[in-house]
Design an enzyme around this catalytic site. Structure first.
Site, mmCIF file in Angstrom:
data_model
loop_
_atom_site.group_PDB
_atom_site.id
_atom_site.type_symbol
_atom_site.label_atom_id
_atom_site.label_comp_id
_atom_site.label_asym_id
_atom_site.label_seq_id
_atom_site.Cartn_x
_atom_site.Cartn_y
_atom_site.Cartn_z
ATOM 1 N N THR A 16 -13.312 16.493 13.515
ATOM 2 C CA THR A 16 -13.875 16.682 14.787
ATOM 3 C C THR A 16 -12.971 16.551 15.819
ATOM 4 O O THR A 16 -13.201 17.352 16.963
ATOM 5 C CB THR A 16 -14.942 15.776 15.027
ATOM 6 O OG1 THR A 16 -14.629 14.698 14.859
ATOM 7 C CG2 THR A 16 -16.267 16.306 14.152
ATOM 8 N N GLU A 70 -23.384 17.065 16.966
ATOM 9 C CA GLU A 70 -24.418 17.315 15.924
ATOM 10 C C GLU A 70 -25.300 18.223 16.773
ATOM 11 O O GLU A 70 -26.153 19.130 15.946
ATOM 12 C CB GLU A 70 -25.302 16.141 15.553
ATOM 13 C CG GLU A 70 -24.122 15.217 14.915
ATOM 14 C CD GLU A 70 -24.877 13.957 14.387
ATOM 15 O OE1 GLU A 70 -25.218 14.055 13.449
ATOM 16 O OE2 GLU A 70 -24.712 13.061 14.889
HETATM 17 MO MO1 MOS Z 1 -23.092 12.549 11.034
HETATM 18 S S1 MOS Z 1 -24.743 13.461 9.797
HETATM 19 O O1 MOS Z 1 -23.843 11.311 11.749
HETATM 20 O O2 MOS Z 1 -21.828 12.484 10.089
#
Ligand code: MOS
Length: 735
Positions: A465, A701
């Site tokens: 990420t 997310e």
């Molecule tokens: Mo995320 S589903 O908390 O890696």
């Protein structure tokens, strides 16, 4: 701003390239799969072919005569391990191969260890197991099921009264299927013991969480376990739980006294590292004629495995998004003879938002109201409607307005099935969304060296990420350095304990730990300044690091070169530790805000063949302070692709008779690919959040949330036909 906000802005926010990018593209970034140790053996997991019952006989003696095979572990000879009492994150892990019982199809029942992966794989194929099968519990609506609460019930006001008072009411059932996380990197580990000290190279999203579990299971002190994860090939939640495969590899390595490597196969990734469980939602909404919500009721159920807790979170966002006096949520989990579920990107919220935001679209239609106007009228932007306390930030209205503008929503003809292009039906849909705030503890150590460089160390992980990059940017700004002068090391449980990368919590947690560490470092540097120094007697917040010197914040000409401060004390380096601090000042009375978003989608449907194309996506996100605009955009893009997959393709099927995964390969399990993904317009709105000094909100997310509902609502607009079950497949679109 409420929390004391440090000077971030020279490097923070800039879209600099990933600092670890060159290592990745040149193949020098070491993943667990790359680890090779002298004398290492290879282990392959054998899984059950029944879903319930027990093992009657495993005859491994024949296998031991095969070339290269060194050992076969089953429940009969795998070491007895402690059931861990301390679990730092998520679901309690299952201690594998402790008895003969089978709880699901695909459960780990044996481990074959050989000189090469090929020899282990071939031997595993030949292992004969006799089972005593029992009828599995596979029907979620069946009679013999066990149901347990998975999130606390919530309620405010009186939903019955809100229902009675409504002028317009909608109520329906919505379903989402099992989705499999499927990070591209196959998960696996290499475990090696030196006496009572275990070192494991793994694909976990949480090094400290894994350390705690392994220490507990093997009865060694935490200092006797070292977890190494400098890189992992994605996770999407599959790396959050400490799955049996790691415990099997560690157990085998201990028994055999050599390093053991265990890599899962893609089909095993569908069975052994969790999934987003199936869910079902009953949603009822009531509204006054003017569109004011009079009640929201959200009852949800998801599936779990035997002896396994619930993932939950299906209703977690529902009490908070809309300003409505009468709200009730109820959430349950049903245990069946199915594989272990886990968090998958935007866990619970991705499913719950599908239900509630589709219901909102149904309500808008029944009201004869624009779906955007219904959102704007009801979104709770000032205060959390569940507690009445102010949000630390909330730009969900701006998400909606900016998104509508970029999309051209005002040109939409509101009538369903009104827009055609030749044989194609065109539809436009939208959804609002939030993703709850979650911020577990992180710690970091910042070290400054006499040569003007610095290092940051933390046991965190970067699941792809951008953690390496954003923390480098934060530290560079705080230390007044170029990012190339900052070396951020992570992925090692011997470093300062950090949260897992999960729940969109790490960027905030860790950046605040670094801010705290640098504040302490400034204090230590100040303590080195002699009585004649222009900085003498100042407090850490009165000074900043700039161009290799410690300077008065309000008068940078009053300065001490850091190298001089160190040299004057005979030091070559100076380190300070920091941690996420509780909120201060007014932030204490605020509700830590979620990330928010609005999604706008256009679809084109060919009703003759049921073909759906997503033609346009505009996705707007309130993520608080954005640490790196390039990587943030990349997060939202990737999550949008995941949302398209959730809406249209992803569906892990369980054979209702046997409990077997019926489509556990990339040939059979569809994900969104380039041809399914149109140009996606990504925008960010909002201000730095007031809850913590970094001003960040997690964005790992939120990008997925709302995409499916916006697509489903666009399908309704195109066709007049309401989709309530995901994925939306051809059979739902043929006319
Ligand atoms: Mo995320 S589903 O908390 O890696």
């Amino acid at each position: 701003m409420t929390a004391t906000q440090p000077d971030l802005g020279t490097w923070v926010g800039k879209g600099i390239d990933r600092v670890e990018g060159p290592h990745k593209v040149t193949g020098t970034a070491p993943y667990a799969s790359d680890v090779t140790l002298p004398g290492m053996l290879h282990a392959v997991v054998v899984t059950s072919t029944i879903a319930a019952g027990s093992i009657v006989k495993i005859d491994s003696s024949a296998l031991l005569t095969l070339p290269g095979v060194r050992a076969v572990f089953t429940h009969e000879n795998f070491p007895r391990l402690n059931t861990p009492t301390q679990v730092l994150f998520g679901e309690a892990p299952v201690v594998p191969m402790q008895d003969a019982r089978i709880a699901f199809h695909g459960q780990e029942v044996a481990l074959v260890v050989a000189d090469t992966p090929q020899e282990a794989t071939e031997a595993a194929r030949l292992l004969e197991i006799t089972y005593a099968a029992e009828p599995p519990l596979l029907d979620p609506a069946g009679q013999r099921r066990e149901t347990l609460p998975s999130s606390p019930d919530t309620s405010r006001g009186d939903t019955d009264a809100g229902w009675a008072a409504a002028d317009v009411r909608v109520g329906a059932t919505y379903r989402t299927p099992e989705n499999t996380n499927n990070p591209l990197g196959l998960m696996g580990c290499v475990a090696v013991w030196d006496g009572d000290h275990l070192e494991i190279h793994d694909s976990t999203q949480g090094t400290i969480a894994l350390r705690t579990i392994l220490a507990g299971m093997f009865g060694v002190p935490e200092s006797g376990v070292r977890v190494r994860v400098p890189y992992l090939g994605g996770g999407f939640g599959a790396g959050l739980n400490q799955w049996p495969y790691k415990i099997l590899a560690a157990g085998a390595a201990r028994e055999l006294g050599v390093p053991v490597k265990l890599m899962l196969t893609r089909p095993q990734m569908f069975r052994l590292v969790g999934h987003r469980p199936n869910s079902e939602h009953q949603v009822r909404l009531g509204a006054a004629r003017d569109g004011d919500l009079t009640m929201i009721e959200h009852r949800a159920t998801s599936l779990s495995s035997m002896d396994f807790p619930a993932v939950g979170l299906l209703t977690s966002g529902t009490p908070h998004l809309y300003d409505c006096a009468n709200v009730a949520t109820v959430e349950r989990t049903v245990r069946l003879n199915r594989r272990y579920p886990t968090s998958m990107r935007a866990p619970g919220e991705a499913e719950g938002n599908w239900a509630v935001e589709t219901a909102m679209d149904e309500l808008a239609h029944e009201l004869g109201m624009d779906p955007l106007d219904l959102r704007l009228r009801n979104l709770a932007t000032e205060r959390d409607p569940a507690t009445g306390k102010p949000w630390s930030s909330n730009a969900v209205i701006e998400c909606c307005r900016v998104g509508a503008e970029l999309f051209g929503w005002s040109r939409r003809d509101p009538r369903p099935a009104s827009t055609r292009e030749g044989d194609l039906l065109i539809g436009q849909g939208m959804a609002a969304c939030g993703f709850f705030a979650y911020m577990p503890m992180s710690q970091a150590r910042v070290t400054i060296y006499a040569d003007g460089t610095a290092a940051v160390r933390s046991a965190a992980t970067d699941i792809g990420t951008g953690t390496y990059t954003i923390i480098t940017q934060v530290a560079a700004d705080l230390l007044g350095l170029h990012p190339q002068q900052v070396d951020f090391q992570l992925g090692d449980s011997d470093m300062p304990a950090s949260a897992h990368s999960g729940g969109s919590g790490l960027a905030s947690s860790l950046s605040n730990a670094v801010i705290d560490a640098v504040s302490h470092l400034r204090g230590e540097l100040l303590a080195l300044a002699g009585p004649d120094s222009p900085l003498h007697g100042l407090a850490p917040d009165d000074v900043v690091c700039r161009d290799g010197a410690l300077c008065r914040r309000d008068d940078p000409s009053a300065r001490e070169p850091i190298a001089d401060l160190l040299a004057g004390s005979g030091l070559v380096e100076l380190a300070a530790d920091g941690r996420l601090r509780p909120p201060e000042g007014a932030a204490r009375d605020m509700v830590h805000a979620a990330a928010y978003g609005a999604r706008f989608v256009e679809v084109a449907i060919d009703p003759m063949i049921g073909r759906l194309r997503v033609r346009r996506v505009v996705t707007v996100t309130d993520g608080g302070r954005i640490l790196n605009k390039k990587l943030a955009r990349s997060q939202i893009l990737g999550a949008t692709v995941g949302g398209i997959g959730q809406a249209l393709f992803e569906d892990t099927l369980t054979d209702p008779g046997t409990g077997r995964v019926a489509n556990g390969t990339f040939g059979d399990y569809l994900v969104a690919v380039n041809a399914d993904v149109p140009d996606v317009e990504v925008a960010f709105v909002g201000e730095p959040d007031r809850y913590t000094p970094s001003g960040t909100k997690g964005i790992g997310e939120i990008g997925l949330v709302g995409v499916a509902a916006a697509i489903g609502n666009a399908v309704f607009h195109a066709t007049g036909r309401r989709a309530r079950d995901l994925p939306i497949t051809v059979d739902q679109l043929m006319m």
